[in-house]
Design a protein around this motif. Structure first.
Motif, short mmCIF file in Angstrom:
data_model
loop_
_atom_site.label_atom_id
_atom_site.label_comp_id
_atom_site.label_asym_id
_atom_site.label_seq_id
_atom_site.Cartn_x
_atom_site.Cartn_y
_atom_site.Cartn_z
N GLU A 121 0.84 -1.21 0.00
CA GLU A 121 0.00 0.00 0.00
C GLU A 121 0.87 1.25 0.00
O GLU A 121 0.62 2.20 -0.76
CB GLU A 121 -0.92 0.01 1.22
CG GLU A 121 -1.78 1.28 1.28
CD GLU A 121 -2.56 1.42 2.57
OE1 GLU A 121 -2.97 2.56 2.89
OE2 GLU A 121 -2.75 0.41 3.28
N GLN A 122 1.90 1.23 0.85
CA GLN A 122 2.77 2.39 0.91
C GLN A 122 3.48 2.62 -0.42
O GLN A 122 3.59 3.76 -0.89
CB GLN A 122 3.80 2.24 2.03
CG GLN A 122 4.61 3.53 2.23
CD GLN A 122 5.74 3.38 3.19
OE1 GLN A 122 6.25 2.29 3.40
NE2 GLN A 122 6.17 4.47 3.79
N LEU A 123 3.96 1.54 -1.03
CA LEU A 123 4.62 1.68 -2.33
C LEU A 123 3.66 2.24 -3.37
O LEU A 123 4.04 3.09 -4.19
CB LEU A 123 5.18 0.33 -2.79
CG LEU A 123 6.46 -0.13 -2.10
CD1 LEU A 123 6.74 -1.59 -2.41
CD2 LEU A 123 7.64 0.74 -2.53
N GLY A 124 2.41 1.78 -3.34
CA GLY A 124 1.43 2.30 -4.29
C GLY A 124 1.23 3.79 -4.16
O GLY A 124 1.25 4.52 -5.16
N ARG A 172 -6.96 -0.99 1.21
CA ARG A 172 -5.67 -0.51 0.68
C ARG A 172 -5.81 -0.05 -0.77
O ARG A 172 -5.22 0.96 -1.17
CB ARG A 172 -4.63 -1.62 0.81
CG ARG A 172 -4.39 -2.03 2.27
CD ARG A 172 -3.43 -3.20 2.37
NE ARG A 172 -3.43 -3.78 3.70
CZ ARG A 172 -2.82 -3.25 4.76
NH1 ARG A 172 -2.15 -2.13 4.62
NH2 ARG A 172 -2.87 -3.85 5.94
N LEU A 173 -6.58 -0.77 -1.55
CA LEU A 173 -6.82 -0.36 -2.94
C LEU A 173 -7.58 0.97 -2.98
O LEU A 173 -7.31 1.82 -3.85
CB LEU A 173 -7.61 -1.44 -3.67
CG LEU A 173 -6.82 -2.73 -3.97
CD1 LEU A 173 -7.76 -3.81 -4.51
CD2 LEU A 173 -5.70 -2.47 -4.97
N LYS A 174 -8.50 1.15 -2.06
CA LYS A 174 -9.22 2.42 -2.01
C LYS A 174 -8.27 3.57 -1.67
O LYS A 174 -8.37 4.67 -2.24
CB LYS A 174 -10.35 2.37 -0.98
CG LYS A 174 -11.16 3.68 -0.95
CD LYS A 174 -12.25 3.66 0.08
CE LYS A 174 -13.05 4.95 0.14
NZ LYS A 174 -12.48 6.16 -0.42
N HIS A 175 -7.33 3.33 -0.77
CA HIS A 175 -6.36 4.37 -0.42
C HIS A 175 -5.52 4.77 -1.63
O HIS A 175 -5.24 5.97 -1.83
CB HIS A 175 -5.45 3.88 0.71
CG HIS A 175 -6.14 3.76 2.03
ND1 HIS A 175 -5.60 3.09 3.10
CD2 HIS A 175 -7.34 4.24 2.46
CE1 HIS A 175 -6.43 3.16 4.13
NE2 HIS A 175 -7.50 3.84 3.76
N ILE A 176 -5.11 3.80 -2.43
CA ILE A 176 -4.35 4.12 -3.65
C ILE A 176 -5.24 4.87 -4.63
O ILE A 176 -4.79 5.83 -5.27
CB ILE A 176 -3.78 2.83 -4.28
CG1 ILE A 176 -2.78 2.16 -3.32
CG2 ILE A 176 -3.10 3.14 -5.61
CD1 ILE A 176 -2.30 0.79 -3.76
N THR A 177 -6.50 4.44 -4.75
CA THR A 177 -7.45 5.15 -5.61
C THR A 177 -7.58 6.60 -5.18
O THR A 177 -7.52 7.52 -6.00
CB THR A 177 -8.84 4.48 -5.55
OG1 THR A 177 -8.72 3.11 -5.92
CG2 THR A 177 -9.81 5.17 -6.49
N ASP A 178 -7.77 6.82 -3.89
CA ASP A 178 -7.94 8.18 -3.37
C ASP A 178 -6.72 9.04 -3.68
O ASP A 178 -6.85 10.22 -4.02
CB ASP A 178 -8.15 8.14 -1.85
CG ASP A 178 -9.50 7.55 -1.47
OD1 ASP A 178 -10.39 7.45 -2.34
OD2 ASP A 178 -9.66 7.17 -0.29
N ARG A 179 -5.55 8.44 -3.57
CA ARG A 179 -4.32 9.20 -3.83
C ARG A 179 -4.23 9.59 -5.30
O ARG A 179 -3.82 10.71 -5.64
CB ARG A 179 -3.11 8.35 -3.44
CG ARG A 179 -1.88 9.17 -3.12
CD ARG A 179 -2.07 9.97 -1.86
NE ARG A 179 -0.87 10.76 -1.55
CZ ARG A 179 -0.89 11.89 -0.91
NH1 ARG A 179 -2.04 12.42 -0.51
NH2 ARG A 179 0.21 12.55 -0.65
#
Length: 484
Positions: free
Chosen positions: A62-65, A113-120
């Protein structure tokens, strides 16, 4: 020998260090030092590949994404997201082997975690990539509790959020097309009412009302508390799409129905839900009144072996907490005094620290930075300072100190990012300077690295290269010696 090279040979054994180095890499990338950034990312990449701890692997992925997004490497962020989905599919196959078709907790965690990458990706305007990641989220609805706050997540809901961003940038046709796809994937009323709000926000109010009417059909079953609670959620959406009278009437009916429940344990559960619904409508005083009517909050008998302060704060516990949820919701709607009032009522320490962090960030979003920093300097440490002056055990004092540090490390990077993105340079510089003063009070080395790195990245964005280099060097020195 370059110390970074040493870490490249020691991958997989020091995940905390790998995480810190990866974040520092963003700062050097912002300064144009791509080679150094790549070396600092290497430990996190390798650790994610070889770690046998699935939580560490997911955390680092997640952090890498999100880091790849910050570095402008959007294709790599998408690759990381696809790898996360691959892990989720593996979990689903395992579940099927046990004849279960329900989403496992691990899949729910990956969806978050996928949502967090989406939000970013959405934050940086990469809507196409954000949509691609959103479509990697499972189609099953996952009811989750994160930091004591309940929410639901599914592919359809996250797609609708991306659709709204398309509409807000003038791409209405694209937004409507995505909403149609999202609605087709929606399986339950919880999803439909969330999508209904997005339809209203893109200008299709008639469609929104149609979906809300479908979502409230279960009002004919007043003896089913779960369905009544769903109607309460629909009521909130009615108000948000401009049907205030209808929404408030439905919510009042739901509240009365729940009050008639004869079993206190069931009544308490659903009263907490409806209390938060009232807060979402901005009726925070009413929300707090409802929450205070809940019996046996908290159930101290269930925590008789836990650390509990003389004030009744349960240390180290993180359960869905009605007052913490109310506090975060009131903060989001700009009712800060009510948020503080709800925080004072919160009895689970982990929830309380999260609510304080959210409130500080919400102050910053309204450019009320003085209030945000005052909260971090005073309220965040109030329980710890009280413990120092009392006969609390050393264990409780230590845990309360940890909570105060958590509030700072959780809020400060977001406050710094907010200031650098929206404030004039002179104002942003002032905010970063204040953030650095608060950072100096953080004792935990890994937390200090995270905050200093965030400030360094902010300085780089404000073209303060020398200051950024100085802070990154300081963060790197601490990170290099974090395990000594």
């Amino acid at each position: 020998m370059d110390k970074v090279a040493i870490y490249e040979k020691n991958n997989g054994k020091q995940p905390v260090q790998a995480e810190l180095l990866a974040k520092i890499a963003v700062g050097y990338a912002k300064l144009g030092q791509q080679d150094k950034a790549s070396k600092l990312l290497a430990p996190a990449i390798q650790t994610a590949k070889i770690s046998k701890d699935i939580n560490i692997t997911q955390d680092l992925l997640e952090q890498l994404g999100t880091i790849y997004v910050e570095m402008g490497q959007y294709d790599k962020a998408l690759q990381v997201a696809k790898y996360l989905q691959k892990i989720a599919r593996a979990y689903q196959e395992i579940a099927k082997s046990f004849h279960s078709h329900e989403p496992t907790p691990e899949i729910g965690s990956i969806d978050i975690r996928l949502k967090h990458i989406t939000d970013r990706l959405v934050q940086v305007g990469q809507y196409e990539k954000a949509l691609q990641v959103a479509k990697l989220i499972s189609t099953n609805v996952t009811n989750r509790s994160l930091n004591g706050k309940d929410f639901i997540i599914s592919q359809s809901i996250v797609m609708s959020e991306v659709a709204l961003k398309y509409a807000q940038t003038g791409q209405k046709a694209q937004a409507e097309q995505i909403l149609v796809q999202a609605l087709q994937k929606a399986k339950i009323s919880d999803e439909m009412v969330e999508i209904a709000l997005k339809y209203a926000q893109v200008g299709q109010k008639a469609k929104a009302l149609q979906l809300l009417a479908q979502g409230s059909q279960n009002a004919q079953y007043p003896d089913n508390n779960a369905e009544v609670a769903k109607v309460a959620k629909v009521a909130v959406k009615y108000v948000q799409v401009g049907q205030q009278a209808k929404g408030e009437q439905l919510l009042a009916q739901a509240l009365q129905s729940i009050k008639n429940e004869k079993y206190d344990s069931i009544k308490n559960f659903y009263l907490a839900d409806i209390a938060v619904d009232y807060a979402e409508l901005g009726q925070c005083n009413q929300s707090i009144v409802i929450a205070k009517s809940i019996k046996d909050y908290p159930d101290y008998e269930a925590f008789k072996d836990a650390y509990i302060t003389h004030d009744g704060l349960i240390i180290g516990s993180e359960l869905p907490d009605v007052f913490a949820e109310i506090a975060m919701t009131c903060a989001a709607v700009g009712q800060y005094e009510q948020a503080l009032q709800a925080i004072k009522e919160t009895k689970y320490s982990n929830n309380k620290r999260e609510a304080l962090s959210v409130l500080a960030v919400e102050y910053a979003k309204k450019s009320q930075y003085e209030q945000a920093f005052q909260l971090l300097k005073e309220n965040a440490e109030s329980d710890y300072k009280k413990a120092l002056l009392s006969s609390e055990s050393d264990s409780i004092k230590e845990l309360l100190f940890y909570d105060s540090e958590y509030v700072k490390v959780s809020a400060l990077p977001k406050i710094v990012e907010q200031a650098t993105q929206v404030e004039p340079p002179a104002k942003a510089e002032q905010v970063l300077s204040q953030a650095l003063e608060v950072a100096k009070t953080i004792k935990s080395r890994d937390k200090k690295v995270k905050v200093i790195t965030a400030i360094a990245i902010g300085c780089a964005q404000l073209k303060q290269k020398d200051k950024s280099k100085q802070l990154l060097a300081q963060a790197l020195q601490i990170a290099e010696n974090i395990h000594q």
